[in-house]
Design a protein around this motif. Sequence first.
Motif, PDB file in Angstrom:
ATOM      1  N   ALA A   1       0.858  -1.192   0.000  1.00  0.00           N
ATOM      2  CA  ALA A   1       0.000   0.000   0.000  1.00  0.00           C
ATOM      3  C   ALA A   1       0.890   1.235   0.000  1.00  0.00           C
ATOM      4  O   ALA A   1       1.879   1.310   0.732  1.00  0.00           O
ATOM      5  CB  ALA A   1      -0.916  -0.005   1.215  1.00  0.00           C
ATOM      6  N   LEU A   2       0.519   2.204  -0.826  1.00  0.00           N
ATOM      7  CA  LEU A   2       1.367   3.380  -1.039  1.00  0.00           C
ATOM      8  C   LEU A   2       1.131   4.479  -0.014  1.00  0.00           C
ATOM      9  O   LEU A   2      -0.007   4.814   0.295  1.00  0.00           O
ATOM     10  CB  LEU A   2       1.104   3.970  -2.424  1.00  0.00           C
ATOM     11  N   THR A   3       2.219   5.044   0.456  1.00  0.00           N
ATOM     12  CA  THR A   3       2.190   6.289   1.216  1.00  0.00           C
ATOM     13  C   THR A   3       2.624   7.399   0.264  1.00  0.00           C
ATOM     14  O   THR A   3       3.150   7.136  -0.825  1.00  0.00           O
ATOM     15  CB  THR A   3       3.162   6.230   2.396  1.00  0.00           C
ATOM     16  N   ALA A   4       2.429   8.651   0.666  1.00  0.00           N
ATOM     17  CA  ALA A   4       2.865   9.770  -0.168  1.00  0.00           C
ATOM     18  C   ALA A   4       4.375   9.718  -0.387  1.00  0.00           C
ATOM     19  O   ALA A   4       4.859   9.952  -1.492  1.00  0.00           O
ATOM     20  CB  ALA A   4       2.464  11.091   0.469  1.00  0.00           C
ATOM     21  N   ALA A   5       5.120   9.395   0.666  1.00  0.00           N
ATOM     22  CA  ALA A   5       6.575   9.329   0.539  1.00  0.00           C
ATOM     23  C   ALA A   5       7.005   8.224  -0.430  1.00  0.00           C
ATOM     24  O   ALA A   5       7.941   8.398  -1.218  1.00  0.00           O
ATOM     25  CB  ALA A   5       7.211   9.112   1.907  1.00  0.00           C
ATOM     26  N   MET A   6       6.301   7.086  -0.382  1.00  0.00           N
ATOM     27  CA  MET A   6       6.596   6.013  -1.346  1.00  0.00           C
ATOM     28  C   MET A   6       6.339   6.477  -2.772  1.00  0.00           C
ATOM     29  O   MET A   6       7.108   6.196  -3.687  1.00  0.00           O
ATOM     30  CB  MET A   6       5.723   4.796  -1.076  1.00  0.00           C
ATOM     31  N   GLY A   7       5.227   7.184  -2.950  1.00  0.00           N
ATOM     32  CA  GLY A   7       4.921   7.699  -4.282  1.00  0.00           C
ATOM     33  C   GLY A   7       6.018   8.608  -4.793  1.00  0.00           C
ATOM     34  O   GLY A   7       6.440   8.504  -5.947  1.00  0.00           O
ATOM     35  N   GLY A   8       6.508   9.494  -3.906  1.00  0.00           N
ATOM     36  CA  GLY A   8       7.616  10.364  -4.294  1.00  0.00           C
ATOM     37  C   GLY A   8       8.861   9.580  -4.646  1.00  0.00           C
ATOM     38  O   GLY A   8       9.590   9.923  -5.583  1.00  0.00           O
TER      39      GLY A   8
ATOM     40  N   THR B   1      -6.602  11.551   5.981  1.00  0.00           N
ATOM     41  CA  THR B   1      -6.961  12.538   6.985  1.00  0.00           C
ATOM     42  C   THR B   1      -7.874  13.579   6.363  1.00  0.00           C
ATOM     43  O   THR B   1      -7.860  13.789   5.158  1.00  0.00           O
ATOM     44  CB  THR B   1      -5.708  13.218   7.564  1.00  0.00           C
ATOM     45  N   ASP B   2      -8.652  14.233   7.193  1.00  0.00           N
ATOM     46  CA  ASP B   2      -9.498  15.332   6.727  1.00  0.00           C
ATOM     47  C   ASP B   2      -8.835  16.683   6.979  1.00  0.00           C
ATOM     48  O   ASP B   2      -9.438  17.726   6.793  1.00  0.00           O
ATOM     49  CB  ASP B   2     -10.851  15.312   7.449  1.00  0.00           C
ATOM     50  N   ASP B   3      -7.601  16.665   7.381  1.00  0.00           N
ATOM     51  CA  ASP B   3      -6.913  17.898   7.731  1.00  0.00           C
ATOM     52  C   ASP B   3      -6.469  18.635   6.473  1.00  0.00           C
ATOM     53  O   ASP B   3      -5.478  18.274   5.835  1.00  0.00           O
ATOM     54  CB  ASP B   3      -5.707  17.587   8.625  1.00  0.00           C
ATOM     55  N   ALA B   4      -7.211  19.654   6.063  1.00  0.00           N
ATOM     56  CA  ALA B   4      -6.905  20.388   4.833  1.00  0.00           C
ATOM     57  C   ALA B   4      -5.535  21.060   4.910  1.00  0.00           C
ATOM     58  O   ALA B   4      -4.873  21.251   3.887  1.00  0.00           O
ATOM     59  CB  ALA B   4      -7.983  21.430   4.566  1.00  0.00           C
ATOM     60  N   ALA B   5      -5.091  21.420   6.108  1.00  0.00           N
ATOM     61  CA  ALA B   5      -3.785  22.072   6.244  1.00  0.00           C
ATOM     62  C   ALA B   5      -2.655  21.147   5.791  1.00  0.00           C
ATOM     63  O   ALA B   5      -1.671  21.601   5.205  1.00  0.00           O
ATOM     64  CB  ALA B   5      -3.562  22.505   7.686  1.00  0.00           C
ATOM     65  N   LEU B   6      -2.806  19.864   6.055  1.00  0.00           N
ATOM     66  CA  LEU B   6      -1.775  18.919   5.619  1.00  0.00           C
ATOM     67  C   LEU B   6      -1.686  18.887   4.101  1.00  0.00           C
ATOM     68  O   LEU B   6      -0.606  18.826   3.530  1.00  0.00           O
ATOM     69  CB  LEU B   6      -2.073  17.514   6.159  1.00  0.00           C
ATOM     70  N   LEU B   7      -2.839  18.959   3.456  1.00  0.00           N
ATOM     71  CA  LEU B   7      -2.837  18.979   1.998  1.00  0.00           C
ATOM     72  C   LEU B   7      -2.216  20.275   1.481  1.00  0.00           C
ATOM     73  O   LEU B   7      -1.436  20.271   0.542  1.00  0.00           O
ATOM     74  CB  LEU B   7      -4.266  18.839   1.461  1.00  0.00           C
ATOM     75  N   LYS B   8      -2.576  21.382   2.107  1.00  0.00           N
ATOM     76  CA  LYS B   8      -2.071  22.683   1.675  1.00  0.00           C
ATOM     77  C   LYS B   8      -0.549  22.752   1.782  1.00  0.00           C
ATOM     78  O   LYS B   8       0.117  23.318   0.914  1.00  0.00           O
ATOM     79  CB  LYS B   8      -2.709  23.772   2.543  1.00  0.00           C
ATOM     80  N   ASP B   9       0.001  22.154   2.831  1.00  0.00           N
ATOM     81  CA  ASP B   9       1.439  22.246   3.065  1.00  0.00           C
ATOM     82  C   ASP B   9       2.218  21.059   2.506  1.00  0.00           C
ATOM     83  O   ASP B   9       3.415  20.959   2.709  1.00  0.00           O
ATOM     84  CB  ASP B   9       1.713  22.339   4.572  1.00  0.00           C
ATOM     85  N   SER B  10       1.526  20.154   1.798  1.00  0.00           N
ATOM     86  CA  SER B  10       2.217  18.953   1.330  1.00  0.00           C
ATOM     87  C   SER B  10       3.204  19.289   0.224  1.00  0.00           C
ATOM     88  O   SER B  10       3.041  20.261  -0.520  1.00  0.00           O
ATOM     89  CB  SER B  10       1.211  17.909   0.840  1.00  0.00           C
ATOM     90  N   ASP B  11       4.231  18.490   0.124  1.00  0.00           N
ATOM     91  CA  ASP B  11       5.271  18.651  -0.882  1.00  0.00           C
ATOM     92  C   ASP B  11       4.737  18.180  -2.226  1.00  0.00           C
ATOM     93  O   ASP B  11       4.315  17.031  -2.359  1.00  0.00           O
ATOM     94  CB  ASP B  11       6.488  17.808  -0.463  1.00  0.00           C
ATOM     95  N   PRO B  12       4.744  19.031  -3.266  1.00  0.00           N
ATOM     96  CA  PRO B  12       4.203  18.610  -4.561  1.00  0.00           C
ATOM     97  C   PRO B  12       4.999  17.476  -5.205  1.00  0.00           C
ATOM     98  O   PRO B  12       4.508  16.821  -6.105  1.00  0.00           O
ATOM     99  CB  PRO B  12       4.265  19.882  -5.416  1.00  0.00           C
ATOM    100  N   ASP B  13       6.226  17.254  -4.754  1.00  0.00           N
ATOM    101  CA  ASP B  13       7.015  16.151  -5.292  1.00  0.00           C
ATOM    102  C   ASP B  13       6.652  14.828  -4.638  1.00  0.00           C
ATOM    103  O   ASP B  13       7.078  13.775  -5.077  1.00  0.00           O
ATOM    104  CB  ASP B  13       8.512  16.411  -5.098  1.00  0.00           C
ATOM    105  N   GLU B  14       5.896  14.878  -3.551  1.00  0.00           N
ATOM    106  CA  GLU B  14       5.449  13.647  -2.922  1.00  0.00           C
ATOM    107  C   GLU B  14       4.122  13.235  -3.531  1.00  0.00           C
ATOM    108  O   GLU B  14       3.396  14.029  -4.100  1.00  0.00           O
ATOM    109  CB  GLU B  14       5.310  13.843  -1.407  1.00  0.00           C
ATOM    110  N   GLY B  15       3.811  11.983  -3.386  1.00  0.00           N
ATOM    111  CA  GLY B  15       2.599  11.460  -3.993  1.00  0.00           C
ATOM    112  C   GLY B  15       2.912  10.939  -5.379  1.00  0.00           C
ATOM    113  O   GLY B  15       3.609  11.574  -6.165  1.00  0.00           O
TER     114      GLY B  15
END
Length: 198
Positions: A25-32, A69-83
């Motif tokens: 199962a993929l995490t954002a870091a794995m995707g990056g 998560t439903d935390d929109a702040a995490l999405l806003k601050d996420s690294d675009p190179d991750e995922g």
Amino acid sequence: MADVEYQVDDRVALITLNRPDVYNALTAAMGGAVNQALRRADADPGVRCVVITGAGRGFCAGADVSLFTDDAALLKDSDPDEGLRPELLMRLRKPVVAAVNGSAAGVGFVLMACADVRFVAEKATLTTSYARLGVSAEYGIGWLLPRLIGLPNALDLLLSAGKISGAEALRLGLAQRALPAPEVLPAALDYARALASG
């Protein structure tokens, strides 16, 4: 990173999703990390073909839903190179072979579909899964899948989130080879080496 392995042999880059305890199962870091591995293979003149597979009994169970998560702040601050960026598989200047050794669901299904050639385990369970989760099909699979297997078959898989076997994927044209699970990766590597040497 430990969850994504990268190695080169005989001009073939092997990318392995390595979380077998959760069917990769993929995490954002794995995707990056997958993105980085694909770009690394593309830039390496010593690599002529890429194989992507999963460790253990699964190819990729999709996104790790335990991390949602439903935390929109995490999405806003996420690294675009991750995922994960599955479209990178289609944009590579080198052929990509998916060695689907076991189940592929959701983004794992997309990852498989974005490869140029797909070798699958006969008894693998393959599913888009999005409708069952109540989310829209992501990563462009709604555009890509009809081009691979025709509109009626694609709609069936997308709307029902039905499960098909590797053998059925071969019949639909989604896979180019369906083999016993232990033979999938060796066959995909042999194929990739033949492409790399040609």
